[in-house]
Design a protein around this motif. Structure first.
Motif, PDB file in Angstrom:
ATOM      1  N   LEU A 125       0.841  -1.204   0.000  1.00  0.00           N
ATOM      2  CA  LEU A 125       0.000   0.000   0.000  1.00  0.00           C
ATOM      3  C   LEU A 125       0.872   1.248   0.000  1.00  0.00           C
ATOM      4  CD1 LEU A 125      -2.928  -0.895   2.443  1.00  0.00           C
ATOM      5  CD2 LEU A 125      -2.980  -0.714  -0.055  1.00  0.00           C
ATOM      6  N   GLU A 179     -10.732  -0.125  -5.715  1.00  0.00           N
ATOM      7  CA  GLU A 179      -9.865  -0.525  -4.599  1.00  0.00           C
ATOM      8  C   GLU A 179      -8.656   0.406  -4.504  1.00  0.00           C
ATOM      9  OE1 GLU A 179      -7.607  -4.567  -2.923  1.00  0.00           O
ATOM     10  OE2 GLU A 179      -8.449  -4.532  -4.950  1.00  0.00           O
ATOM     11  N   THR A 233      -9.875   3.747  -3.047  1.00  0.00           N
ATOM     12  CA  THR A 233     -10.242   3.643  -1.632  1.00  0.00           C
ATOM     13  C   THR A 233      -9.018   3.488  -0.738  1.00  0.00           C
ATOM     14  OG1 THR A 233     -12.361   2.616  -2.220  1.00  0.00           O
ATOM     15  CG2 THR A 233     -11.568   2.299   0.041  1.00  0.00           C
ATOM     16  N   LYS A 234      -8.081   2.663  -1.152  1.00  0.00           N
ATOM     17  CA  LYS A 234      -6.938   2.361  -0.298  1.00  0.00           C
ATOM     18  C   LYS A 234      -5.804   3.377  -0.405  1.00  0.00           C
ATOM     19  CE  LYS A 234      -7.658  -2.639   0.036  1.00  0.00           C
ATOM     20  NZ  LYS A 234      -7.102  -3.992  -0.246  1.00  0.00           N
TER      21      LYS A 234
END
Length: 602
Positions: free
Chosen positions: A318, A576, A579-580
């Motif tokens: 991430l 995704e 959002t992340k």
């Protein structure tokens, strides 16, 4: 421009004559059979001028041949001078280096080699093939390339070793040694020799920096029921490392390893376990009758990540994705503003973004930052003196990764900062479809990456396209970016190891046109257990979880080629990403705007 190797080859041939040698073998690996090596071990690079990580050089009294695989055909053709013949392994009619020795070298030849640089398995097979021809392998304990290289050869690294805490490893040194000793006992063996650097780093929960981008250190280990001995340059050992190892591990100088082996005096009764990467020199020191070759227990154990290692991989990817978003937003902004940026300048800026992330240690390999035709050089490394200015009207391929205390990343993204052609979009979309096919695959336990590989190629095959590298490789946990024993690919060894829950592997199909462009999309994925409506055969089923999170490149997608499920995958993946990564780049307005733009639904 290729480096002139005429003088180097002449000097090597002079040494060969002095040692009564007709042929000299120059592998790429070091004494630990490492894929990536320290500068002092780049013998094949120095003698040939070819800088790729994979290759094998054979120098005879009149010829010089360099063998490499499809990843490096173009690069090698550009780097080798006229003294060398490029042997493109895997193409029809091209022999392996072993076949070349049997078919092209005159019978009765004396073939010299450094016994630390070839594994015992290869040496025995080669010896068997050469004996009917009257040729023989001649171990030479002072490497002839080193003699020619002389004072210009770099010194061995002397960097300090450091501890990898259990919060990241999930398993203590004592636990790992206990598992290894149980295995040794089950084999009724005296002990085992460990020579692979990443295996040693993993076993002792230690890391180093002796090889660029690989957090390992030069060492050997011998583990028996009575003791665990780590052979290492004692000047590299800090008080923290000594305290960490305590009385569990005995430290001895690296230089004493082979002497210690010779003095074991096993007399054929007690056996030492070695794996197929262990060098011929180890076997010579111990005695062939005292050796039992086996599959590496440590490599198999290391491949199945602990919960802590898996959590670390998710977390570091991430942060790495946030750095990549910042970089791509910055790069697009600069290029569209008309700024001239070289491939190296761009790669350096990406490293700067990564360096701001928590737990960052360094790169996991040299960044492949490539514009237009350079993207077709699969393992291209831009050099400041020769690299190109990034052209926003051409495809840009960036393959990069970071080493973090909690994991290792490897990600490739392909972008076009202008208007791609319909053909470029079609090629990109076929690669994307292959990538998605691996990502969503569900398969029974016991399935190997060899069997999954066609999933990634089938969309490309529809258009008569293909790629000459594997589809995926294992990735270490703050260790080597290439890690076995598993992978996804067409090489036979990928059929030896079934994929298992807890493994990490990449998903990276591609397509390359020499002189035009390169396309690759790469994520790191984790193997996981999955629930299915049925469980045929009672075997259980597996699938993948992608941990690489970064936008894929909307303007290169030919939406009309995608099925509804593929289109949904792209939209879900980009949601995704938004959002992340959104919260992680919220402080960067440019990156935030770019992320929103690149994650719009299609």
């Amino acid at each position: 421009m290729p480096v002139s190797t005429s003088e180097r080859l002449a000097s090597l041939r002079s040494e060969m004559k002095g040692h009564d040698i007709n042929v000299f073998l120059v592998p790429s690996e070091d004494a630990h059979q490492s894929e990536y090596i320290a500068d002092c071990d780049k013998r094949r690079h120095w003698i040939s001028g070819f800088t790729g990580s994979a290759g094998f050089a054979i120098v005879t009294e009149t010829e010089a041949a360099l063998f490499t695989d499809g990843r490096y055909f173009l690069q090698a053709s550009q780097q080798l001078d006229d003294n060398w013949t490029l042997m493109k392994q895997g193409l029809p009619g091209v022999p392996t280096w072993q076949e070349y020795l049997v078919k092209n070298v005159p019978a009765g030849s004396r073939i010299g080699l450094d016994p630390t640089l070839i594994n015992a398995v290869d040496a025995h097979q080669l010896k068997t093939q050469l004996e009917p021809l009257g040729s023989q392998l001649v171990p030479i304990h002072e490497n002839l390339v080193d003699l020619v290289w002389g004072n210009d050869r770099p010194e061995a690294p002397k960097n300090k070793i450091f501890v990898q805490p259990i919060q990241y490893t999930g398993k203590s040194v004592e636990e790992k040694l206990e598992e290894l000793r149980s295995h040794i006992k089950s084999k009724n063996a005296y002990g085992t020799v460990v020579s692979a650097l990443d295996e040693i780093a993993w076993l002792f929960n230690l890391r180093g920096s002796d090889i660029e981008c690989n957090p390992v250190f030069f060492s050997y280990a011998i583990i028996s029921e009575q003791e665990a001995i780590l052979f290492v340059d004692l000047n590299k050992v800090t008080d923290e490392v000594k305290s960490h190892l305590g009385s569990t591990v005995t430290l001895k100088p690296y230089s004493q390893f082979f002497t210690y082996l010779k003095e074991l005096n096993l007399n054929g009764e007690n056996k030492l376990l070695v794996n197929n990467k262990t060098s011929l020199a180890v076997e010579v020191a111990v005695g062939e009758t005292n050796i039992v070759e086996e599959r590496s227990f440590i490599t198999d154990r290391k491949a199945i990540k602990t919960k802590e290692e898996l959590d670390g991989m998710r977390a570091c990817h991430l942060r790495d994705g946030a750095a990549l978003v910042q970089y791509l937003a910055w790069l697009e902004d600069k290029l569209l503003a008309g700024e001239k940026l070289s491939e190296v300048e761009a790669a350096d800026r990406l490293e700067q973004f990564r360096a701001t992330q928590e737990h960052y240690v360094g790169l996991s390999f040299a960044t492949i930052s490539s514009t237009g035709p350079n993207g077709a050089i699969i393992h291209y490394k831009p050099e400041k003196e020769t690299c190109k200015i990034i052209d926003p009207s051409q495809i840009y391929l960036c393959d990069s990764g970071g080493q973090y205390l909690d994991g290792t990343t490897d990600v490739t993204r392909t972008f076009h900062f202008g208007t791609p052609t319909a053909y470029e979009k079609r090629c990109f979309t076929r690669v994307l479809q292959g990538h998605i096919a691996i990502d969503v695959a569900v398969f029974p336990k016991g399935t190997t990456g060899y069997l999954l590989d066609p999933f990634a190629r089938q969309p490309l095959w529809k258009d008569g396209l293909n790629f000459l590298h594997g589809t995926g490789h294992g990735v270490g946990s703050f260790l080597n970016v290439h890690e076995g024993p598993h992978g996804i690919g067409i090489r036979p060894h990928f059929n030896d190891t079934p994929l298992a829950a807890g493994m990490t592997v990449t998903d990276e199909p591609g397509y390359y046109e020499d002189g035009k462009f390169g396309i690759r999309i790469e994520n790191v994925i984790l193997v996981k257990n999955v629930e299915t409506p049925n469980n045929f055969g009672g075997r259980g089923y597996l699938g993948f979880e992608h941990v690489t999170i970064a936008p894929i490149g909307l303007n290169l997608i030919d939406v009309d080629l995608l099925s509804s499920s593929e289109r949904q995958w792209v939209n879900d993946y980009h949601q995704e990403c938004l959002t992340k990564l959104g919260p992680l780049v919220a402080h960067d307005e440019l990156a935030t705007a770019w992320l929103k733009k690149e994650t719009q639904p299609i």
